[in-house]
Design a protein around this motif. Structure first.
Motif, mmCIF file in Angstrom:
data_model
loop_
_atom_site.group_PDB
_atom_site.id
_atom_site.type_symbol
_atom_site.label_atom_id
_atom_site.label_comp_id
_atom_site.label_asym_id
_atom_site.label_seq_id
_atom_site.Cartn_x
_atom_site.Cartn_y
_atom_site.Cartn_z
ATOM 1 N N ALA A 108 0.835 -1.210 0.000
ATOM 2 C CA ALA A 108 0.000 0.000 0.000
ATOM 3 C C ALA A 108 0.866 1.255 0.000
ATOM 4 O O ALA A 108 0.606 2.208 -0.747
ATOM 5 C CB ALA A 108 -0.940 -0.015 1.203
ATOM 6 N N ILE A 109 1.881 1.271 0.831
ATOM 7 C CA ILE A 109 2.772 2.434 0.910
ATOM 8 C C ILE A 109 3.484 2.654 -0.420
ATOM 9 O O ILE A 109 3.618 3.790 -0.895
ATOM 10 C CB ILE A 109 3.777 2.249 2.060
ATOM 11 C CG1 ILE A 109 3.051 2.306 3.411
ATOM 12 C CG2 ILE A 109 4.879 3.306 1.995
ATOM 13 C CD1 ILE A 109 3.882 1.820 4.593
ATOM 14 N N ALA A 110 3.912 1.553 -1.041
ATOM 15 C CA ALA A 110 4.657 1.657 -2.298
ATOM 16 C C ALA A 110 3.814 2.240 -3.425
ATOM 17 O O ALA A 110 4.365 2.809 -4.382
ATOM 18 C CB ALA A 110 5.184 0.280 -2.695
ATOM 19 N N LEU A 111 2.485 2.127 -3.335
ATOM 20 C CA LEU A 111 1.617 2.662 -4.389
ATOM 21 C C LEU A 111 1.536 4.187 -4.370
ATOM 22 O O LEU A 111 1.033 4.798 -5.319
ATOM 23 C CB LEU A 111 0.202 2.069 -4.257
ATOM 24 C CG LEU A 111 0.025 0.639 -4.764
ATOM 25 C CD1 LEU A 111 -1.384 0.145 -4.460
ATOM 26 C CD2 LEU A 111 0.305 0.546 -6.257
ATOM 27 N N ASP A 112 2.003 4.805 -3.291
ATOM 28 C CA ASP A 112 2.053 6.264 -3.193
ATOM 29 C C ASP A 112 0.672 6.898 -3.325
ATOM 30 O O ASP A 112 0.503 7.922 -4.003
ATOM 31 C CB ASP A 112 3.004 6.834 -4.251
ATOM 32 C CG ASP A 112 3.432 8.260 -3.925
ATOM 33 O OD1 ASP A 112 3.458 8.620 -2.734
ATOM 34 O OD2 ASP A 112 3.701 9.029 -4.874
ATOM 35 N N VAL A 113 -0.330 6.282 -2.664
ATOM 36 C CA VAL A 113 -1.668 6.867 -2.636
ATOM 37 C C VAL A 113 -1.739 7.905 -1.530
ATOM 38 O O VAL A 113 -0.858 7.993 -0.672
ATOM 39 C CB VAL A 113 -2.748 5.788 -2.436
ATOM 40 C CG1 VAL A 113 -2.790 4.844 -3.629
ATOM 41 C CG2 VAL A 113 -2.536 5.014 -1.130
ATOM 42 N N GLN A 114 -2.804 8.703 -1.554
ATOM 43 C CA GLN A 114 -2.938 9.810 -0.606
ATOM 44 C C GLN A 114 -3.700 9.435 0.667
ATOM 45 O O GLN A 114 -3.637 10.163 1.654
ATOM 46 C CB GLN A 114 -3.651 10.988 -1.286
ATOM 47 C CG GLN A 114 -2.830 11.684 -2.350
ATOM 48 C CD GLN A 114 -2.700 10.888 -3.632
ATOM 49 O OE1 GLN A 114 -3.628 10.184 -4.034
ATOM 50 N NE2 GLN A 114 -1.556 10.987 -4.286
ATOM 51 N N HIS A 115 -4.405 8.313 0.652
ATOM 52 C CA HIS A 115 -5.288 8.006 1.774
ATOM 53 C C HIS A 115 -5.446 6.493 1.901
ATOM 54 O O HIS A 115 -5.529 5.783 0.892
ATOM 55 C CB HIS A 115 -6.666 8.653 1.538
ATOM 56 C CG HIS A 115 -7.585 8.630 2.715
ATOM 57 N ND1 HIS A 115 -8.320 7.516 3.083
ATOM 58 C CD2 HIS A 115 -7.921 9.595 3.613
ATOM 59 C CE1 HIS A 115 -9.054 7.803 4.143
ATOM 60 N NE2 HIS A 115 -8.836 9.052 4.491
#
Length: 376
Positions: free
Chosen positions: A177-184
């Motif tokens: 999840a962190i690696a996807l660089d999403v905002q939320h």
């Protein structure tokens, strides 16, 4: 500021854990959209003269709607309400619905500026158990397509506490999840809701809940990893980067008015709650007769106080004691502080600048704290 929630009750398949009102038969979709547009007209005065700052399509699976469905709905919304130019407009979606063609249509022709993608896990075995339609690779691909098209406010859902889930699997989910660089990121513990297939499997002894201590450790590890990656833990189950909180969900926690449209949707006018019938056929029948099929709960002062405590304590903004006194009087403020005292002394709550809120340690026993602060 007010919000609008639109419940889209259609799903291709039903997930094993879901207890929301949904159906897999898509045949009434056109009639549903027609009834929804009529409900918008019938309830245009519900939030008074307030600007609409958030519009949220939830479900179900809103990504089962077509461009023409959305255009009908947005045309009616703009005709009946004053939608703010900077309104947050969110669509929940399943990863496997987010093809490049579908997303390009959303981007070019529809006003969505926030996407909430129901990933739940990056482990294919967990996804199969949950009866999710996508794979881990498909989920990551969907996020990258959204980013390539210019979506810069993306939320993903994760689930922990699954049967047979190990800390290693959970840590890998968080890292993906962190690696996807999403905002939320929103993350919830699996719940065995009565009436679901998961609950039946649990009652038959075919699945066993994860160990409670492991659940607590998973929650703690999530906070550690996400905050270290630059996420702000702004609500018990929600994390955001760059201040991109969910404005719509924050309006629930901050006690703002919201109008719920569609079958089973809930509304709040600042004083009372109401909810539409959880049946698409009865919903459509009521709309056609211009006789809304809904129930209303008139909230007494004690219930409104309890809601104020419950929603405020879940967030990093906490409970504003000045607002509490203004809304509910000095007696209720004194009651709250009296019951908070032991948690303040033990370091589970803090009070600063007339704001009462949970500490990091307090989050882990938040249910008990909030229960003790409520009037019963």
């Amino acid at each position: 500021m007010a919000g609008i929630y639109i419940h889209v009750p259609f799903c291709k398949t039903r997930c094993i854990y879901c207890d929301f009102y949904t159906r897999t038969d898509m045949s009434p979709k056109y009639d549903y959209v027609s009834a929804l547009c009529e409900e918008i007209k019938l309830r245009k005065n519900y939030i008074g003269d307030e600007d609409v700052k958030t519009v949220y399509f939830g479900g179900g699976t809103p990504s089962q709607l077509s461009e023409s469905d959305f255009l009908r709905i947005f045309e009616t919304l703009h005709h009946e309400f004053r939608i703010a130019p900077d309104a947050e407009i969110t669509m929940e979606a399943n990863p496997d619905d987010l093809s490049p063609q579908y997303l390009a249509t959303l981007k070019e022709k529809l006003p969505f500026n926030r996407l909430s993608i129901g990933i739940q896990s990056f482990d294919d075995e967990e996804l199969k158990f949950l009866k999710r339609r996508h794979s881990a690779d498909k989920a990551k691909e969907a996020v990258r397509i959204c980013q390539s098209l210019g979506y810069d406010n993306i939320s993903i859902d994760l689930m922990y506490g699954l049967p047979n889930q190990t800390m290693q699997i959970w840590e890998r989910n968080l890292e993906e999840a962190i690696a996807l660089d999403v905002q939320h990121i929103s993350s919830y513990h699996l719940i065995y809701e009565q009436g679901t297939r998961l609950y039946r499997l649990f009652k038959m002894g075919d699945v066993n809940p994860v160990d409670e201590n492991l659940s607590v450790d998973m929650f703690s590890r999530m906070i550690e990893k996400l905050t270290a990656a630059g996420f702000d833990h702004y609500e018990i189950s929600n994390f955001a980067r760059h201040g991109l909180y969910s404005k719509h969900n924050s309006s629930y926690w901050l006690g703002k008015k919201y109008l719920g449209l569609g079958p089973a949707a809930h509304s709040y006018d600042g004083q009372n709650r109401s909810w539409n019938v959880a049946s698409i056929s009865k919903y459509i029948e009521g709309i056609r007769a211009e006789n809304l099929n809904l129930e209303i709960e008139v909230l007494d002062e004690n219930t409104r106080y309890n809601d104020f405590i419950l929603t405020g304590m879940r967030t990093k903004w906490g409970v504003n004691l000045s607002d509490l006194e203004s809304l509910f009087g000095t007696k209720m403020k004194a009651f709250c502080l009296k019951n908070a005292r032991k948690y303040l002394d033990q370091g589970f709550l803090t009070e600063k600048d007339n704001i009462l809120k949970l500490t990091r340690q307090g989050i882990f026993i938040s249910d008990g704290i909030m229960s003790d602060l409520m009037w019963v």
